[in-house]
Design a protein around this motif. Sequence first.
Motif, mmCIF file in Angstrom:
data_model
loop_
_atom_site.group_PDB
_atom_site.id
_atom_site.type_symbol
_atom_site.label_atom_id
_atom_site.label_comp_id
_atom_site.label_asym_id
_atom_site.label_seq_id
_atom_site.Cartn_x
_atom_site.Cartn_y
_atom_site.Cartn_z
ATOM 1 N N ALA A 327 18.877 24.218 1.408
ATOM 2 C CA ALA A 327 17.995 23.491 2.331
ATOM 3 C C ALA A 327 17.355 22.303 1.621
ATOM 4 O O ALA A 327 17.036 22.377 0.433
ATOM 5 C CB ALA A 327 16.897 24.424 2.836
ATOM 6 N N PRO A 328 17.163 21.196 2.344
ATOM 7 C CA PRO A 328 16.420 20.080 1.750
ATOM 8 C C PRO A 328 14.959 20.453 1.570
ATOM 9 O O PRO A 328 14.442 21.345 2.262
ATOM 10 C CB PRO A 328 16.592 18.958 2.777
ATOM 11 C CG PRO A 328 16.869 19.664 4.070
ATOM 12 C CD PRO A 328 17.599 20.930 3.722
ATOM 13 N N LEU A 329 14.283 19.796 0.650
ATOM 14 C CA LEU A 329 12.858 20.040 0.458
ATOM 15 C C LEU A 329 12.078 19.518 1.661
ATOM 16 O O LEU A 329 12.476 18.527 2.287
ATOM 17 C CB LEU A 329 12.359 19.361 -0.811
ATOM 18 C CG LEU A 329 13.056 19.754 -2.121
ATOM 19 C CD1 LEU A 329 12.292 19.175 -3.303
ATOM 20 C CD2 LEU A 329 13.185 21.256 -2.255
ATOM 21 N N PRO A 330 10.949 20.152 2.013
ATOM 22 C CA PRO A 330 10.169 19.697 3.169
ATOM 23 C C PRO A 330 9.735 18.239 3.051
ATOM 24 O O PRO A 330 9.636 17.532 4.050
ATOM 25 C CB PRO A 330 8.947 20.633 3.157
ATOM 26 C CG PRO A 330 9.390 21.838 2.404
ATOM 27 C CD PRO A 330 10.381 21.360 1.384
ATOM 28 N N SER A 331 9.507 17.796 1.801
ATOM 29 C CA SER A 331 9.040 16.416 1.595
ATOM 30 C C SER A 331 10.179 15.402 1.553
ATOM 31 O O SER A 331 9.955 14.200 1.509
ATOM 32 C CB SER A 331 8.261 16.337 0.282
ATOM 33 O OG SER A 331 9.076 16.758 -0.800
ATOM 34 N N GLN A 332 11.414 15.917 1.568
ATOM 35 C CA GLN A 332 12.569 15.028 1.433
ATOM 36 C C GLN A 332 12.765 14.217 2.713
ATOM 37 O O GLN A 332 12.766 14.763 3.811
ATOM 38 C CB GLN A 332 13.823 15.853 1.130
ATOM 39 C CG GLN A 332 14.998 15.042 0.626
ATOM 40 C CD GLN A 332 16.085 15.968 0.078
ATOM 41 O OE1 GLN A 332 15.812 17.062 -0.389
ATOM 42 N NE2 GLN A 332 17.322 15.506 0.145
#
Length: 619
Positions: A327-332
């Motif tokens: 999963a991508p990071l939430p901040s990405q």
Amino acid sequence: MTIFQALPFFPASLTRDENALPVAADADAVDLGALPEWDLSDLYPAPDSPELTRDVAALEAACASFARDYEGRLASLNGARMLECIERYQQIDVLGGRIMSYAGLRYYQNTTDAGRAKFMGDLQDRITQATTRLVFFSLEFNRISDDRYAEIFADPEGPARYKPVFDRMRAMRPYQLSDELERFLHDNSVVGAAAWNRLFDETTAGLTFEVEGETLGIEATLDLLTDHDRARREAGARALAKVFGQNIKLFARIHNTLAKEKAIEDKWRKMPTPQMGRHLSNHVEPEVVEALRNAVTAAYPRLSHRYYRLKAKWLGLDKLQVWDRNAPLPSQNPRNIRWPEARATVLDAYAGFSPKLADLAQPFFDHGWIDAGVKPGKAPGAFAHPTVTTVHPYVLLNYLGKPRDVMTLAHELGHGVHQRLAATQGELLAATPLTLAETASVFGEMLTFRALLAKTTDPVQRKALIAGKVEDMINTVVRQIAFYDFECKLHAARAEGELTPEDINALWMSVQGESLGDAFEFMPGYETFWTYIPHFVHSPFYVYAYAFGDGLVNALYAAYEDGLPGFQEKYFALLSAGGSRHHKELLAPFGLDASDPAFWDKGLSMIEKLIDELEAMES
């Protein structure tokens, strides 16, 4: 030695991880710029072209005349005549490789096209039949006495430059069968492993998955596992598990059959272990692979376990599910990278290392050597196929504009550059053992990553970039060694009898928890995710080459960063050597030795340092 293989390119550089190269469901809706397609006319103008018909006939005639001229006479040839013999053999290899490269590349553009499958299958049958006449060559060569062998290669007019090829071939002497049995195995190959491989490919390409009212292919569904929306990721994972479960009996039959077929051949050849054939073909000592495997498994707690605990914290979860792994990071910040930007990013990174590297990569973009778009029936993942040394490589991608797709482009172009440089060795010496085959590809990724990192000043984006690289390295090192352990367990268990789907599932899960760590829970159904990984089917025990390549490149890159004098020249010399020298000899100019267990710790420490940096960002 065997003549060219029917599909020599398939395992050259496929998906390194089951989620590494996704294909988006809405690929057509994303503006990525004009994506290149292959121009295969450098091989042949068309499937019905006179040139292809001519070459098939020429190959059949060349095989027959080669057998008439040399069968039963190899030991009596002087150095000059042996050189002539080997070079004739090499020309047959080029001719056959060209024909099957064309057929195979067309097939992988659309594996669900029955006409393309028939075209490839018919050519494979004809060429297998023709090259059966050549089976004598390696068998008879291996019966030449050691004294006579030394005399032939010491002759100043002889084939001395080809000695590394034949030294590797003679390593098979203890495992060589009778001429009659070797011919049988050669003839039988088209209805043995090759047929099961095609069944696997066509089955996998034809799978469909129902996700929230959409019908998707396998790569489009895998793409959901990298979506920003966790609910979408979960929906994709559950759809995969459902369809894999529905087809698991077929996949279990494929794996049972191939593992048993391999065990039977290994028994007749008296191979000491199922892995030995791979080690011999890689020209690597079993103890070197074991040192790699042990170093990586010992590092699981310092690498994957530690990183995934960090990731769970970033995602605000007590436990990660399988759909959170990539999963991508939430901040990405999600954005699509258009093809022109991807091209410029990789070429600029290559040029930053050496203009020569960028110059070698440029023609792939300019002359139809890349097939980048997502199309129905196209082979999943990515690869670089060298074709033959008288033409050039071709790269297949499934490009969707994600950061990982840019890294995949850098990876496959590395293979392509390596293959171009090694082509100067000629067909027999150009092929690089798998232990070194991932060097340029992983180095190309590292150059691209470092170039992007150097110009990223925003802390949030820097964190996302480093985290993405760590995940790629974990997928390349930790996950591939876990795959290797799974294969070792599967082949050992198959030796005791038929394996049920549940047996194989249990073997898969036994390596998942160990490699991924205590940050994970595993949803029901994840136990079936071994079913579609192509390496297990096409190229048993191949996967450790990725970990070997990553560890090797990390050590090489450390030498580069330390300012080793003449690094670029030494690096190009390594790539240009192809298969003409042993890995020990090629690494010596860099002060590296893969047989030293400390070598692998040096490579793994680079991953640890990146995780250290991520942890420091938390404080």
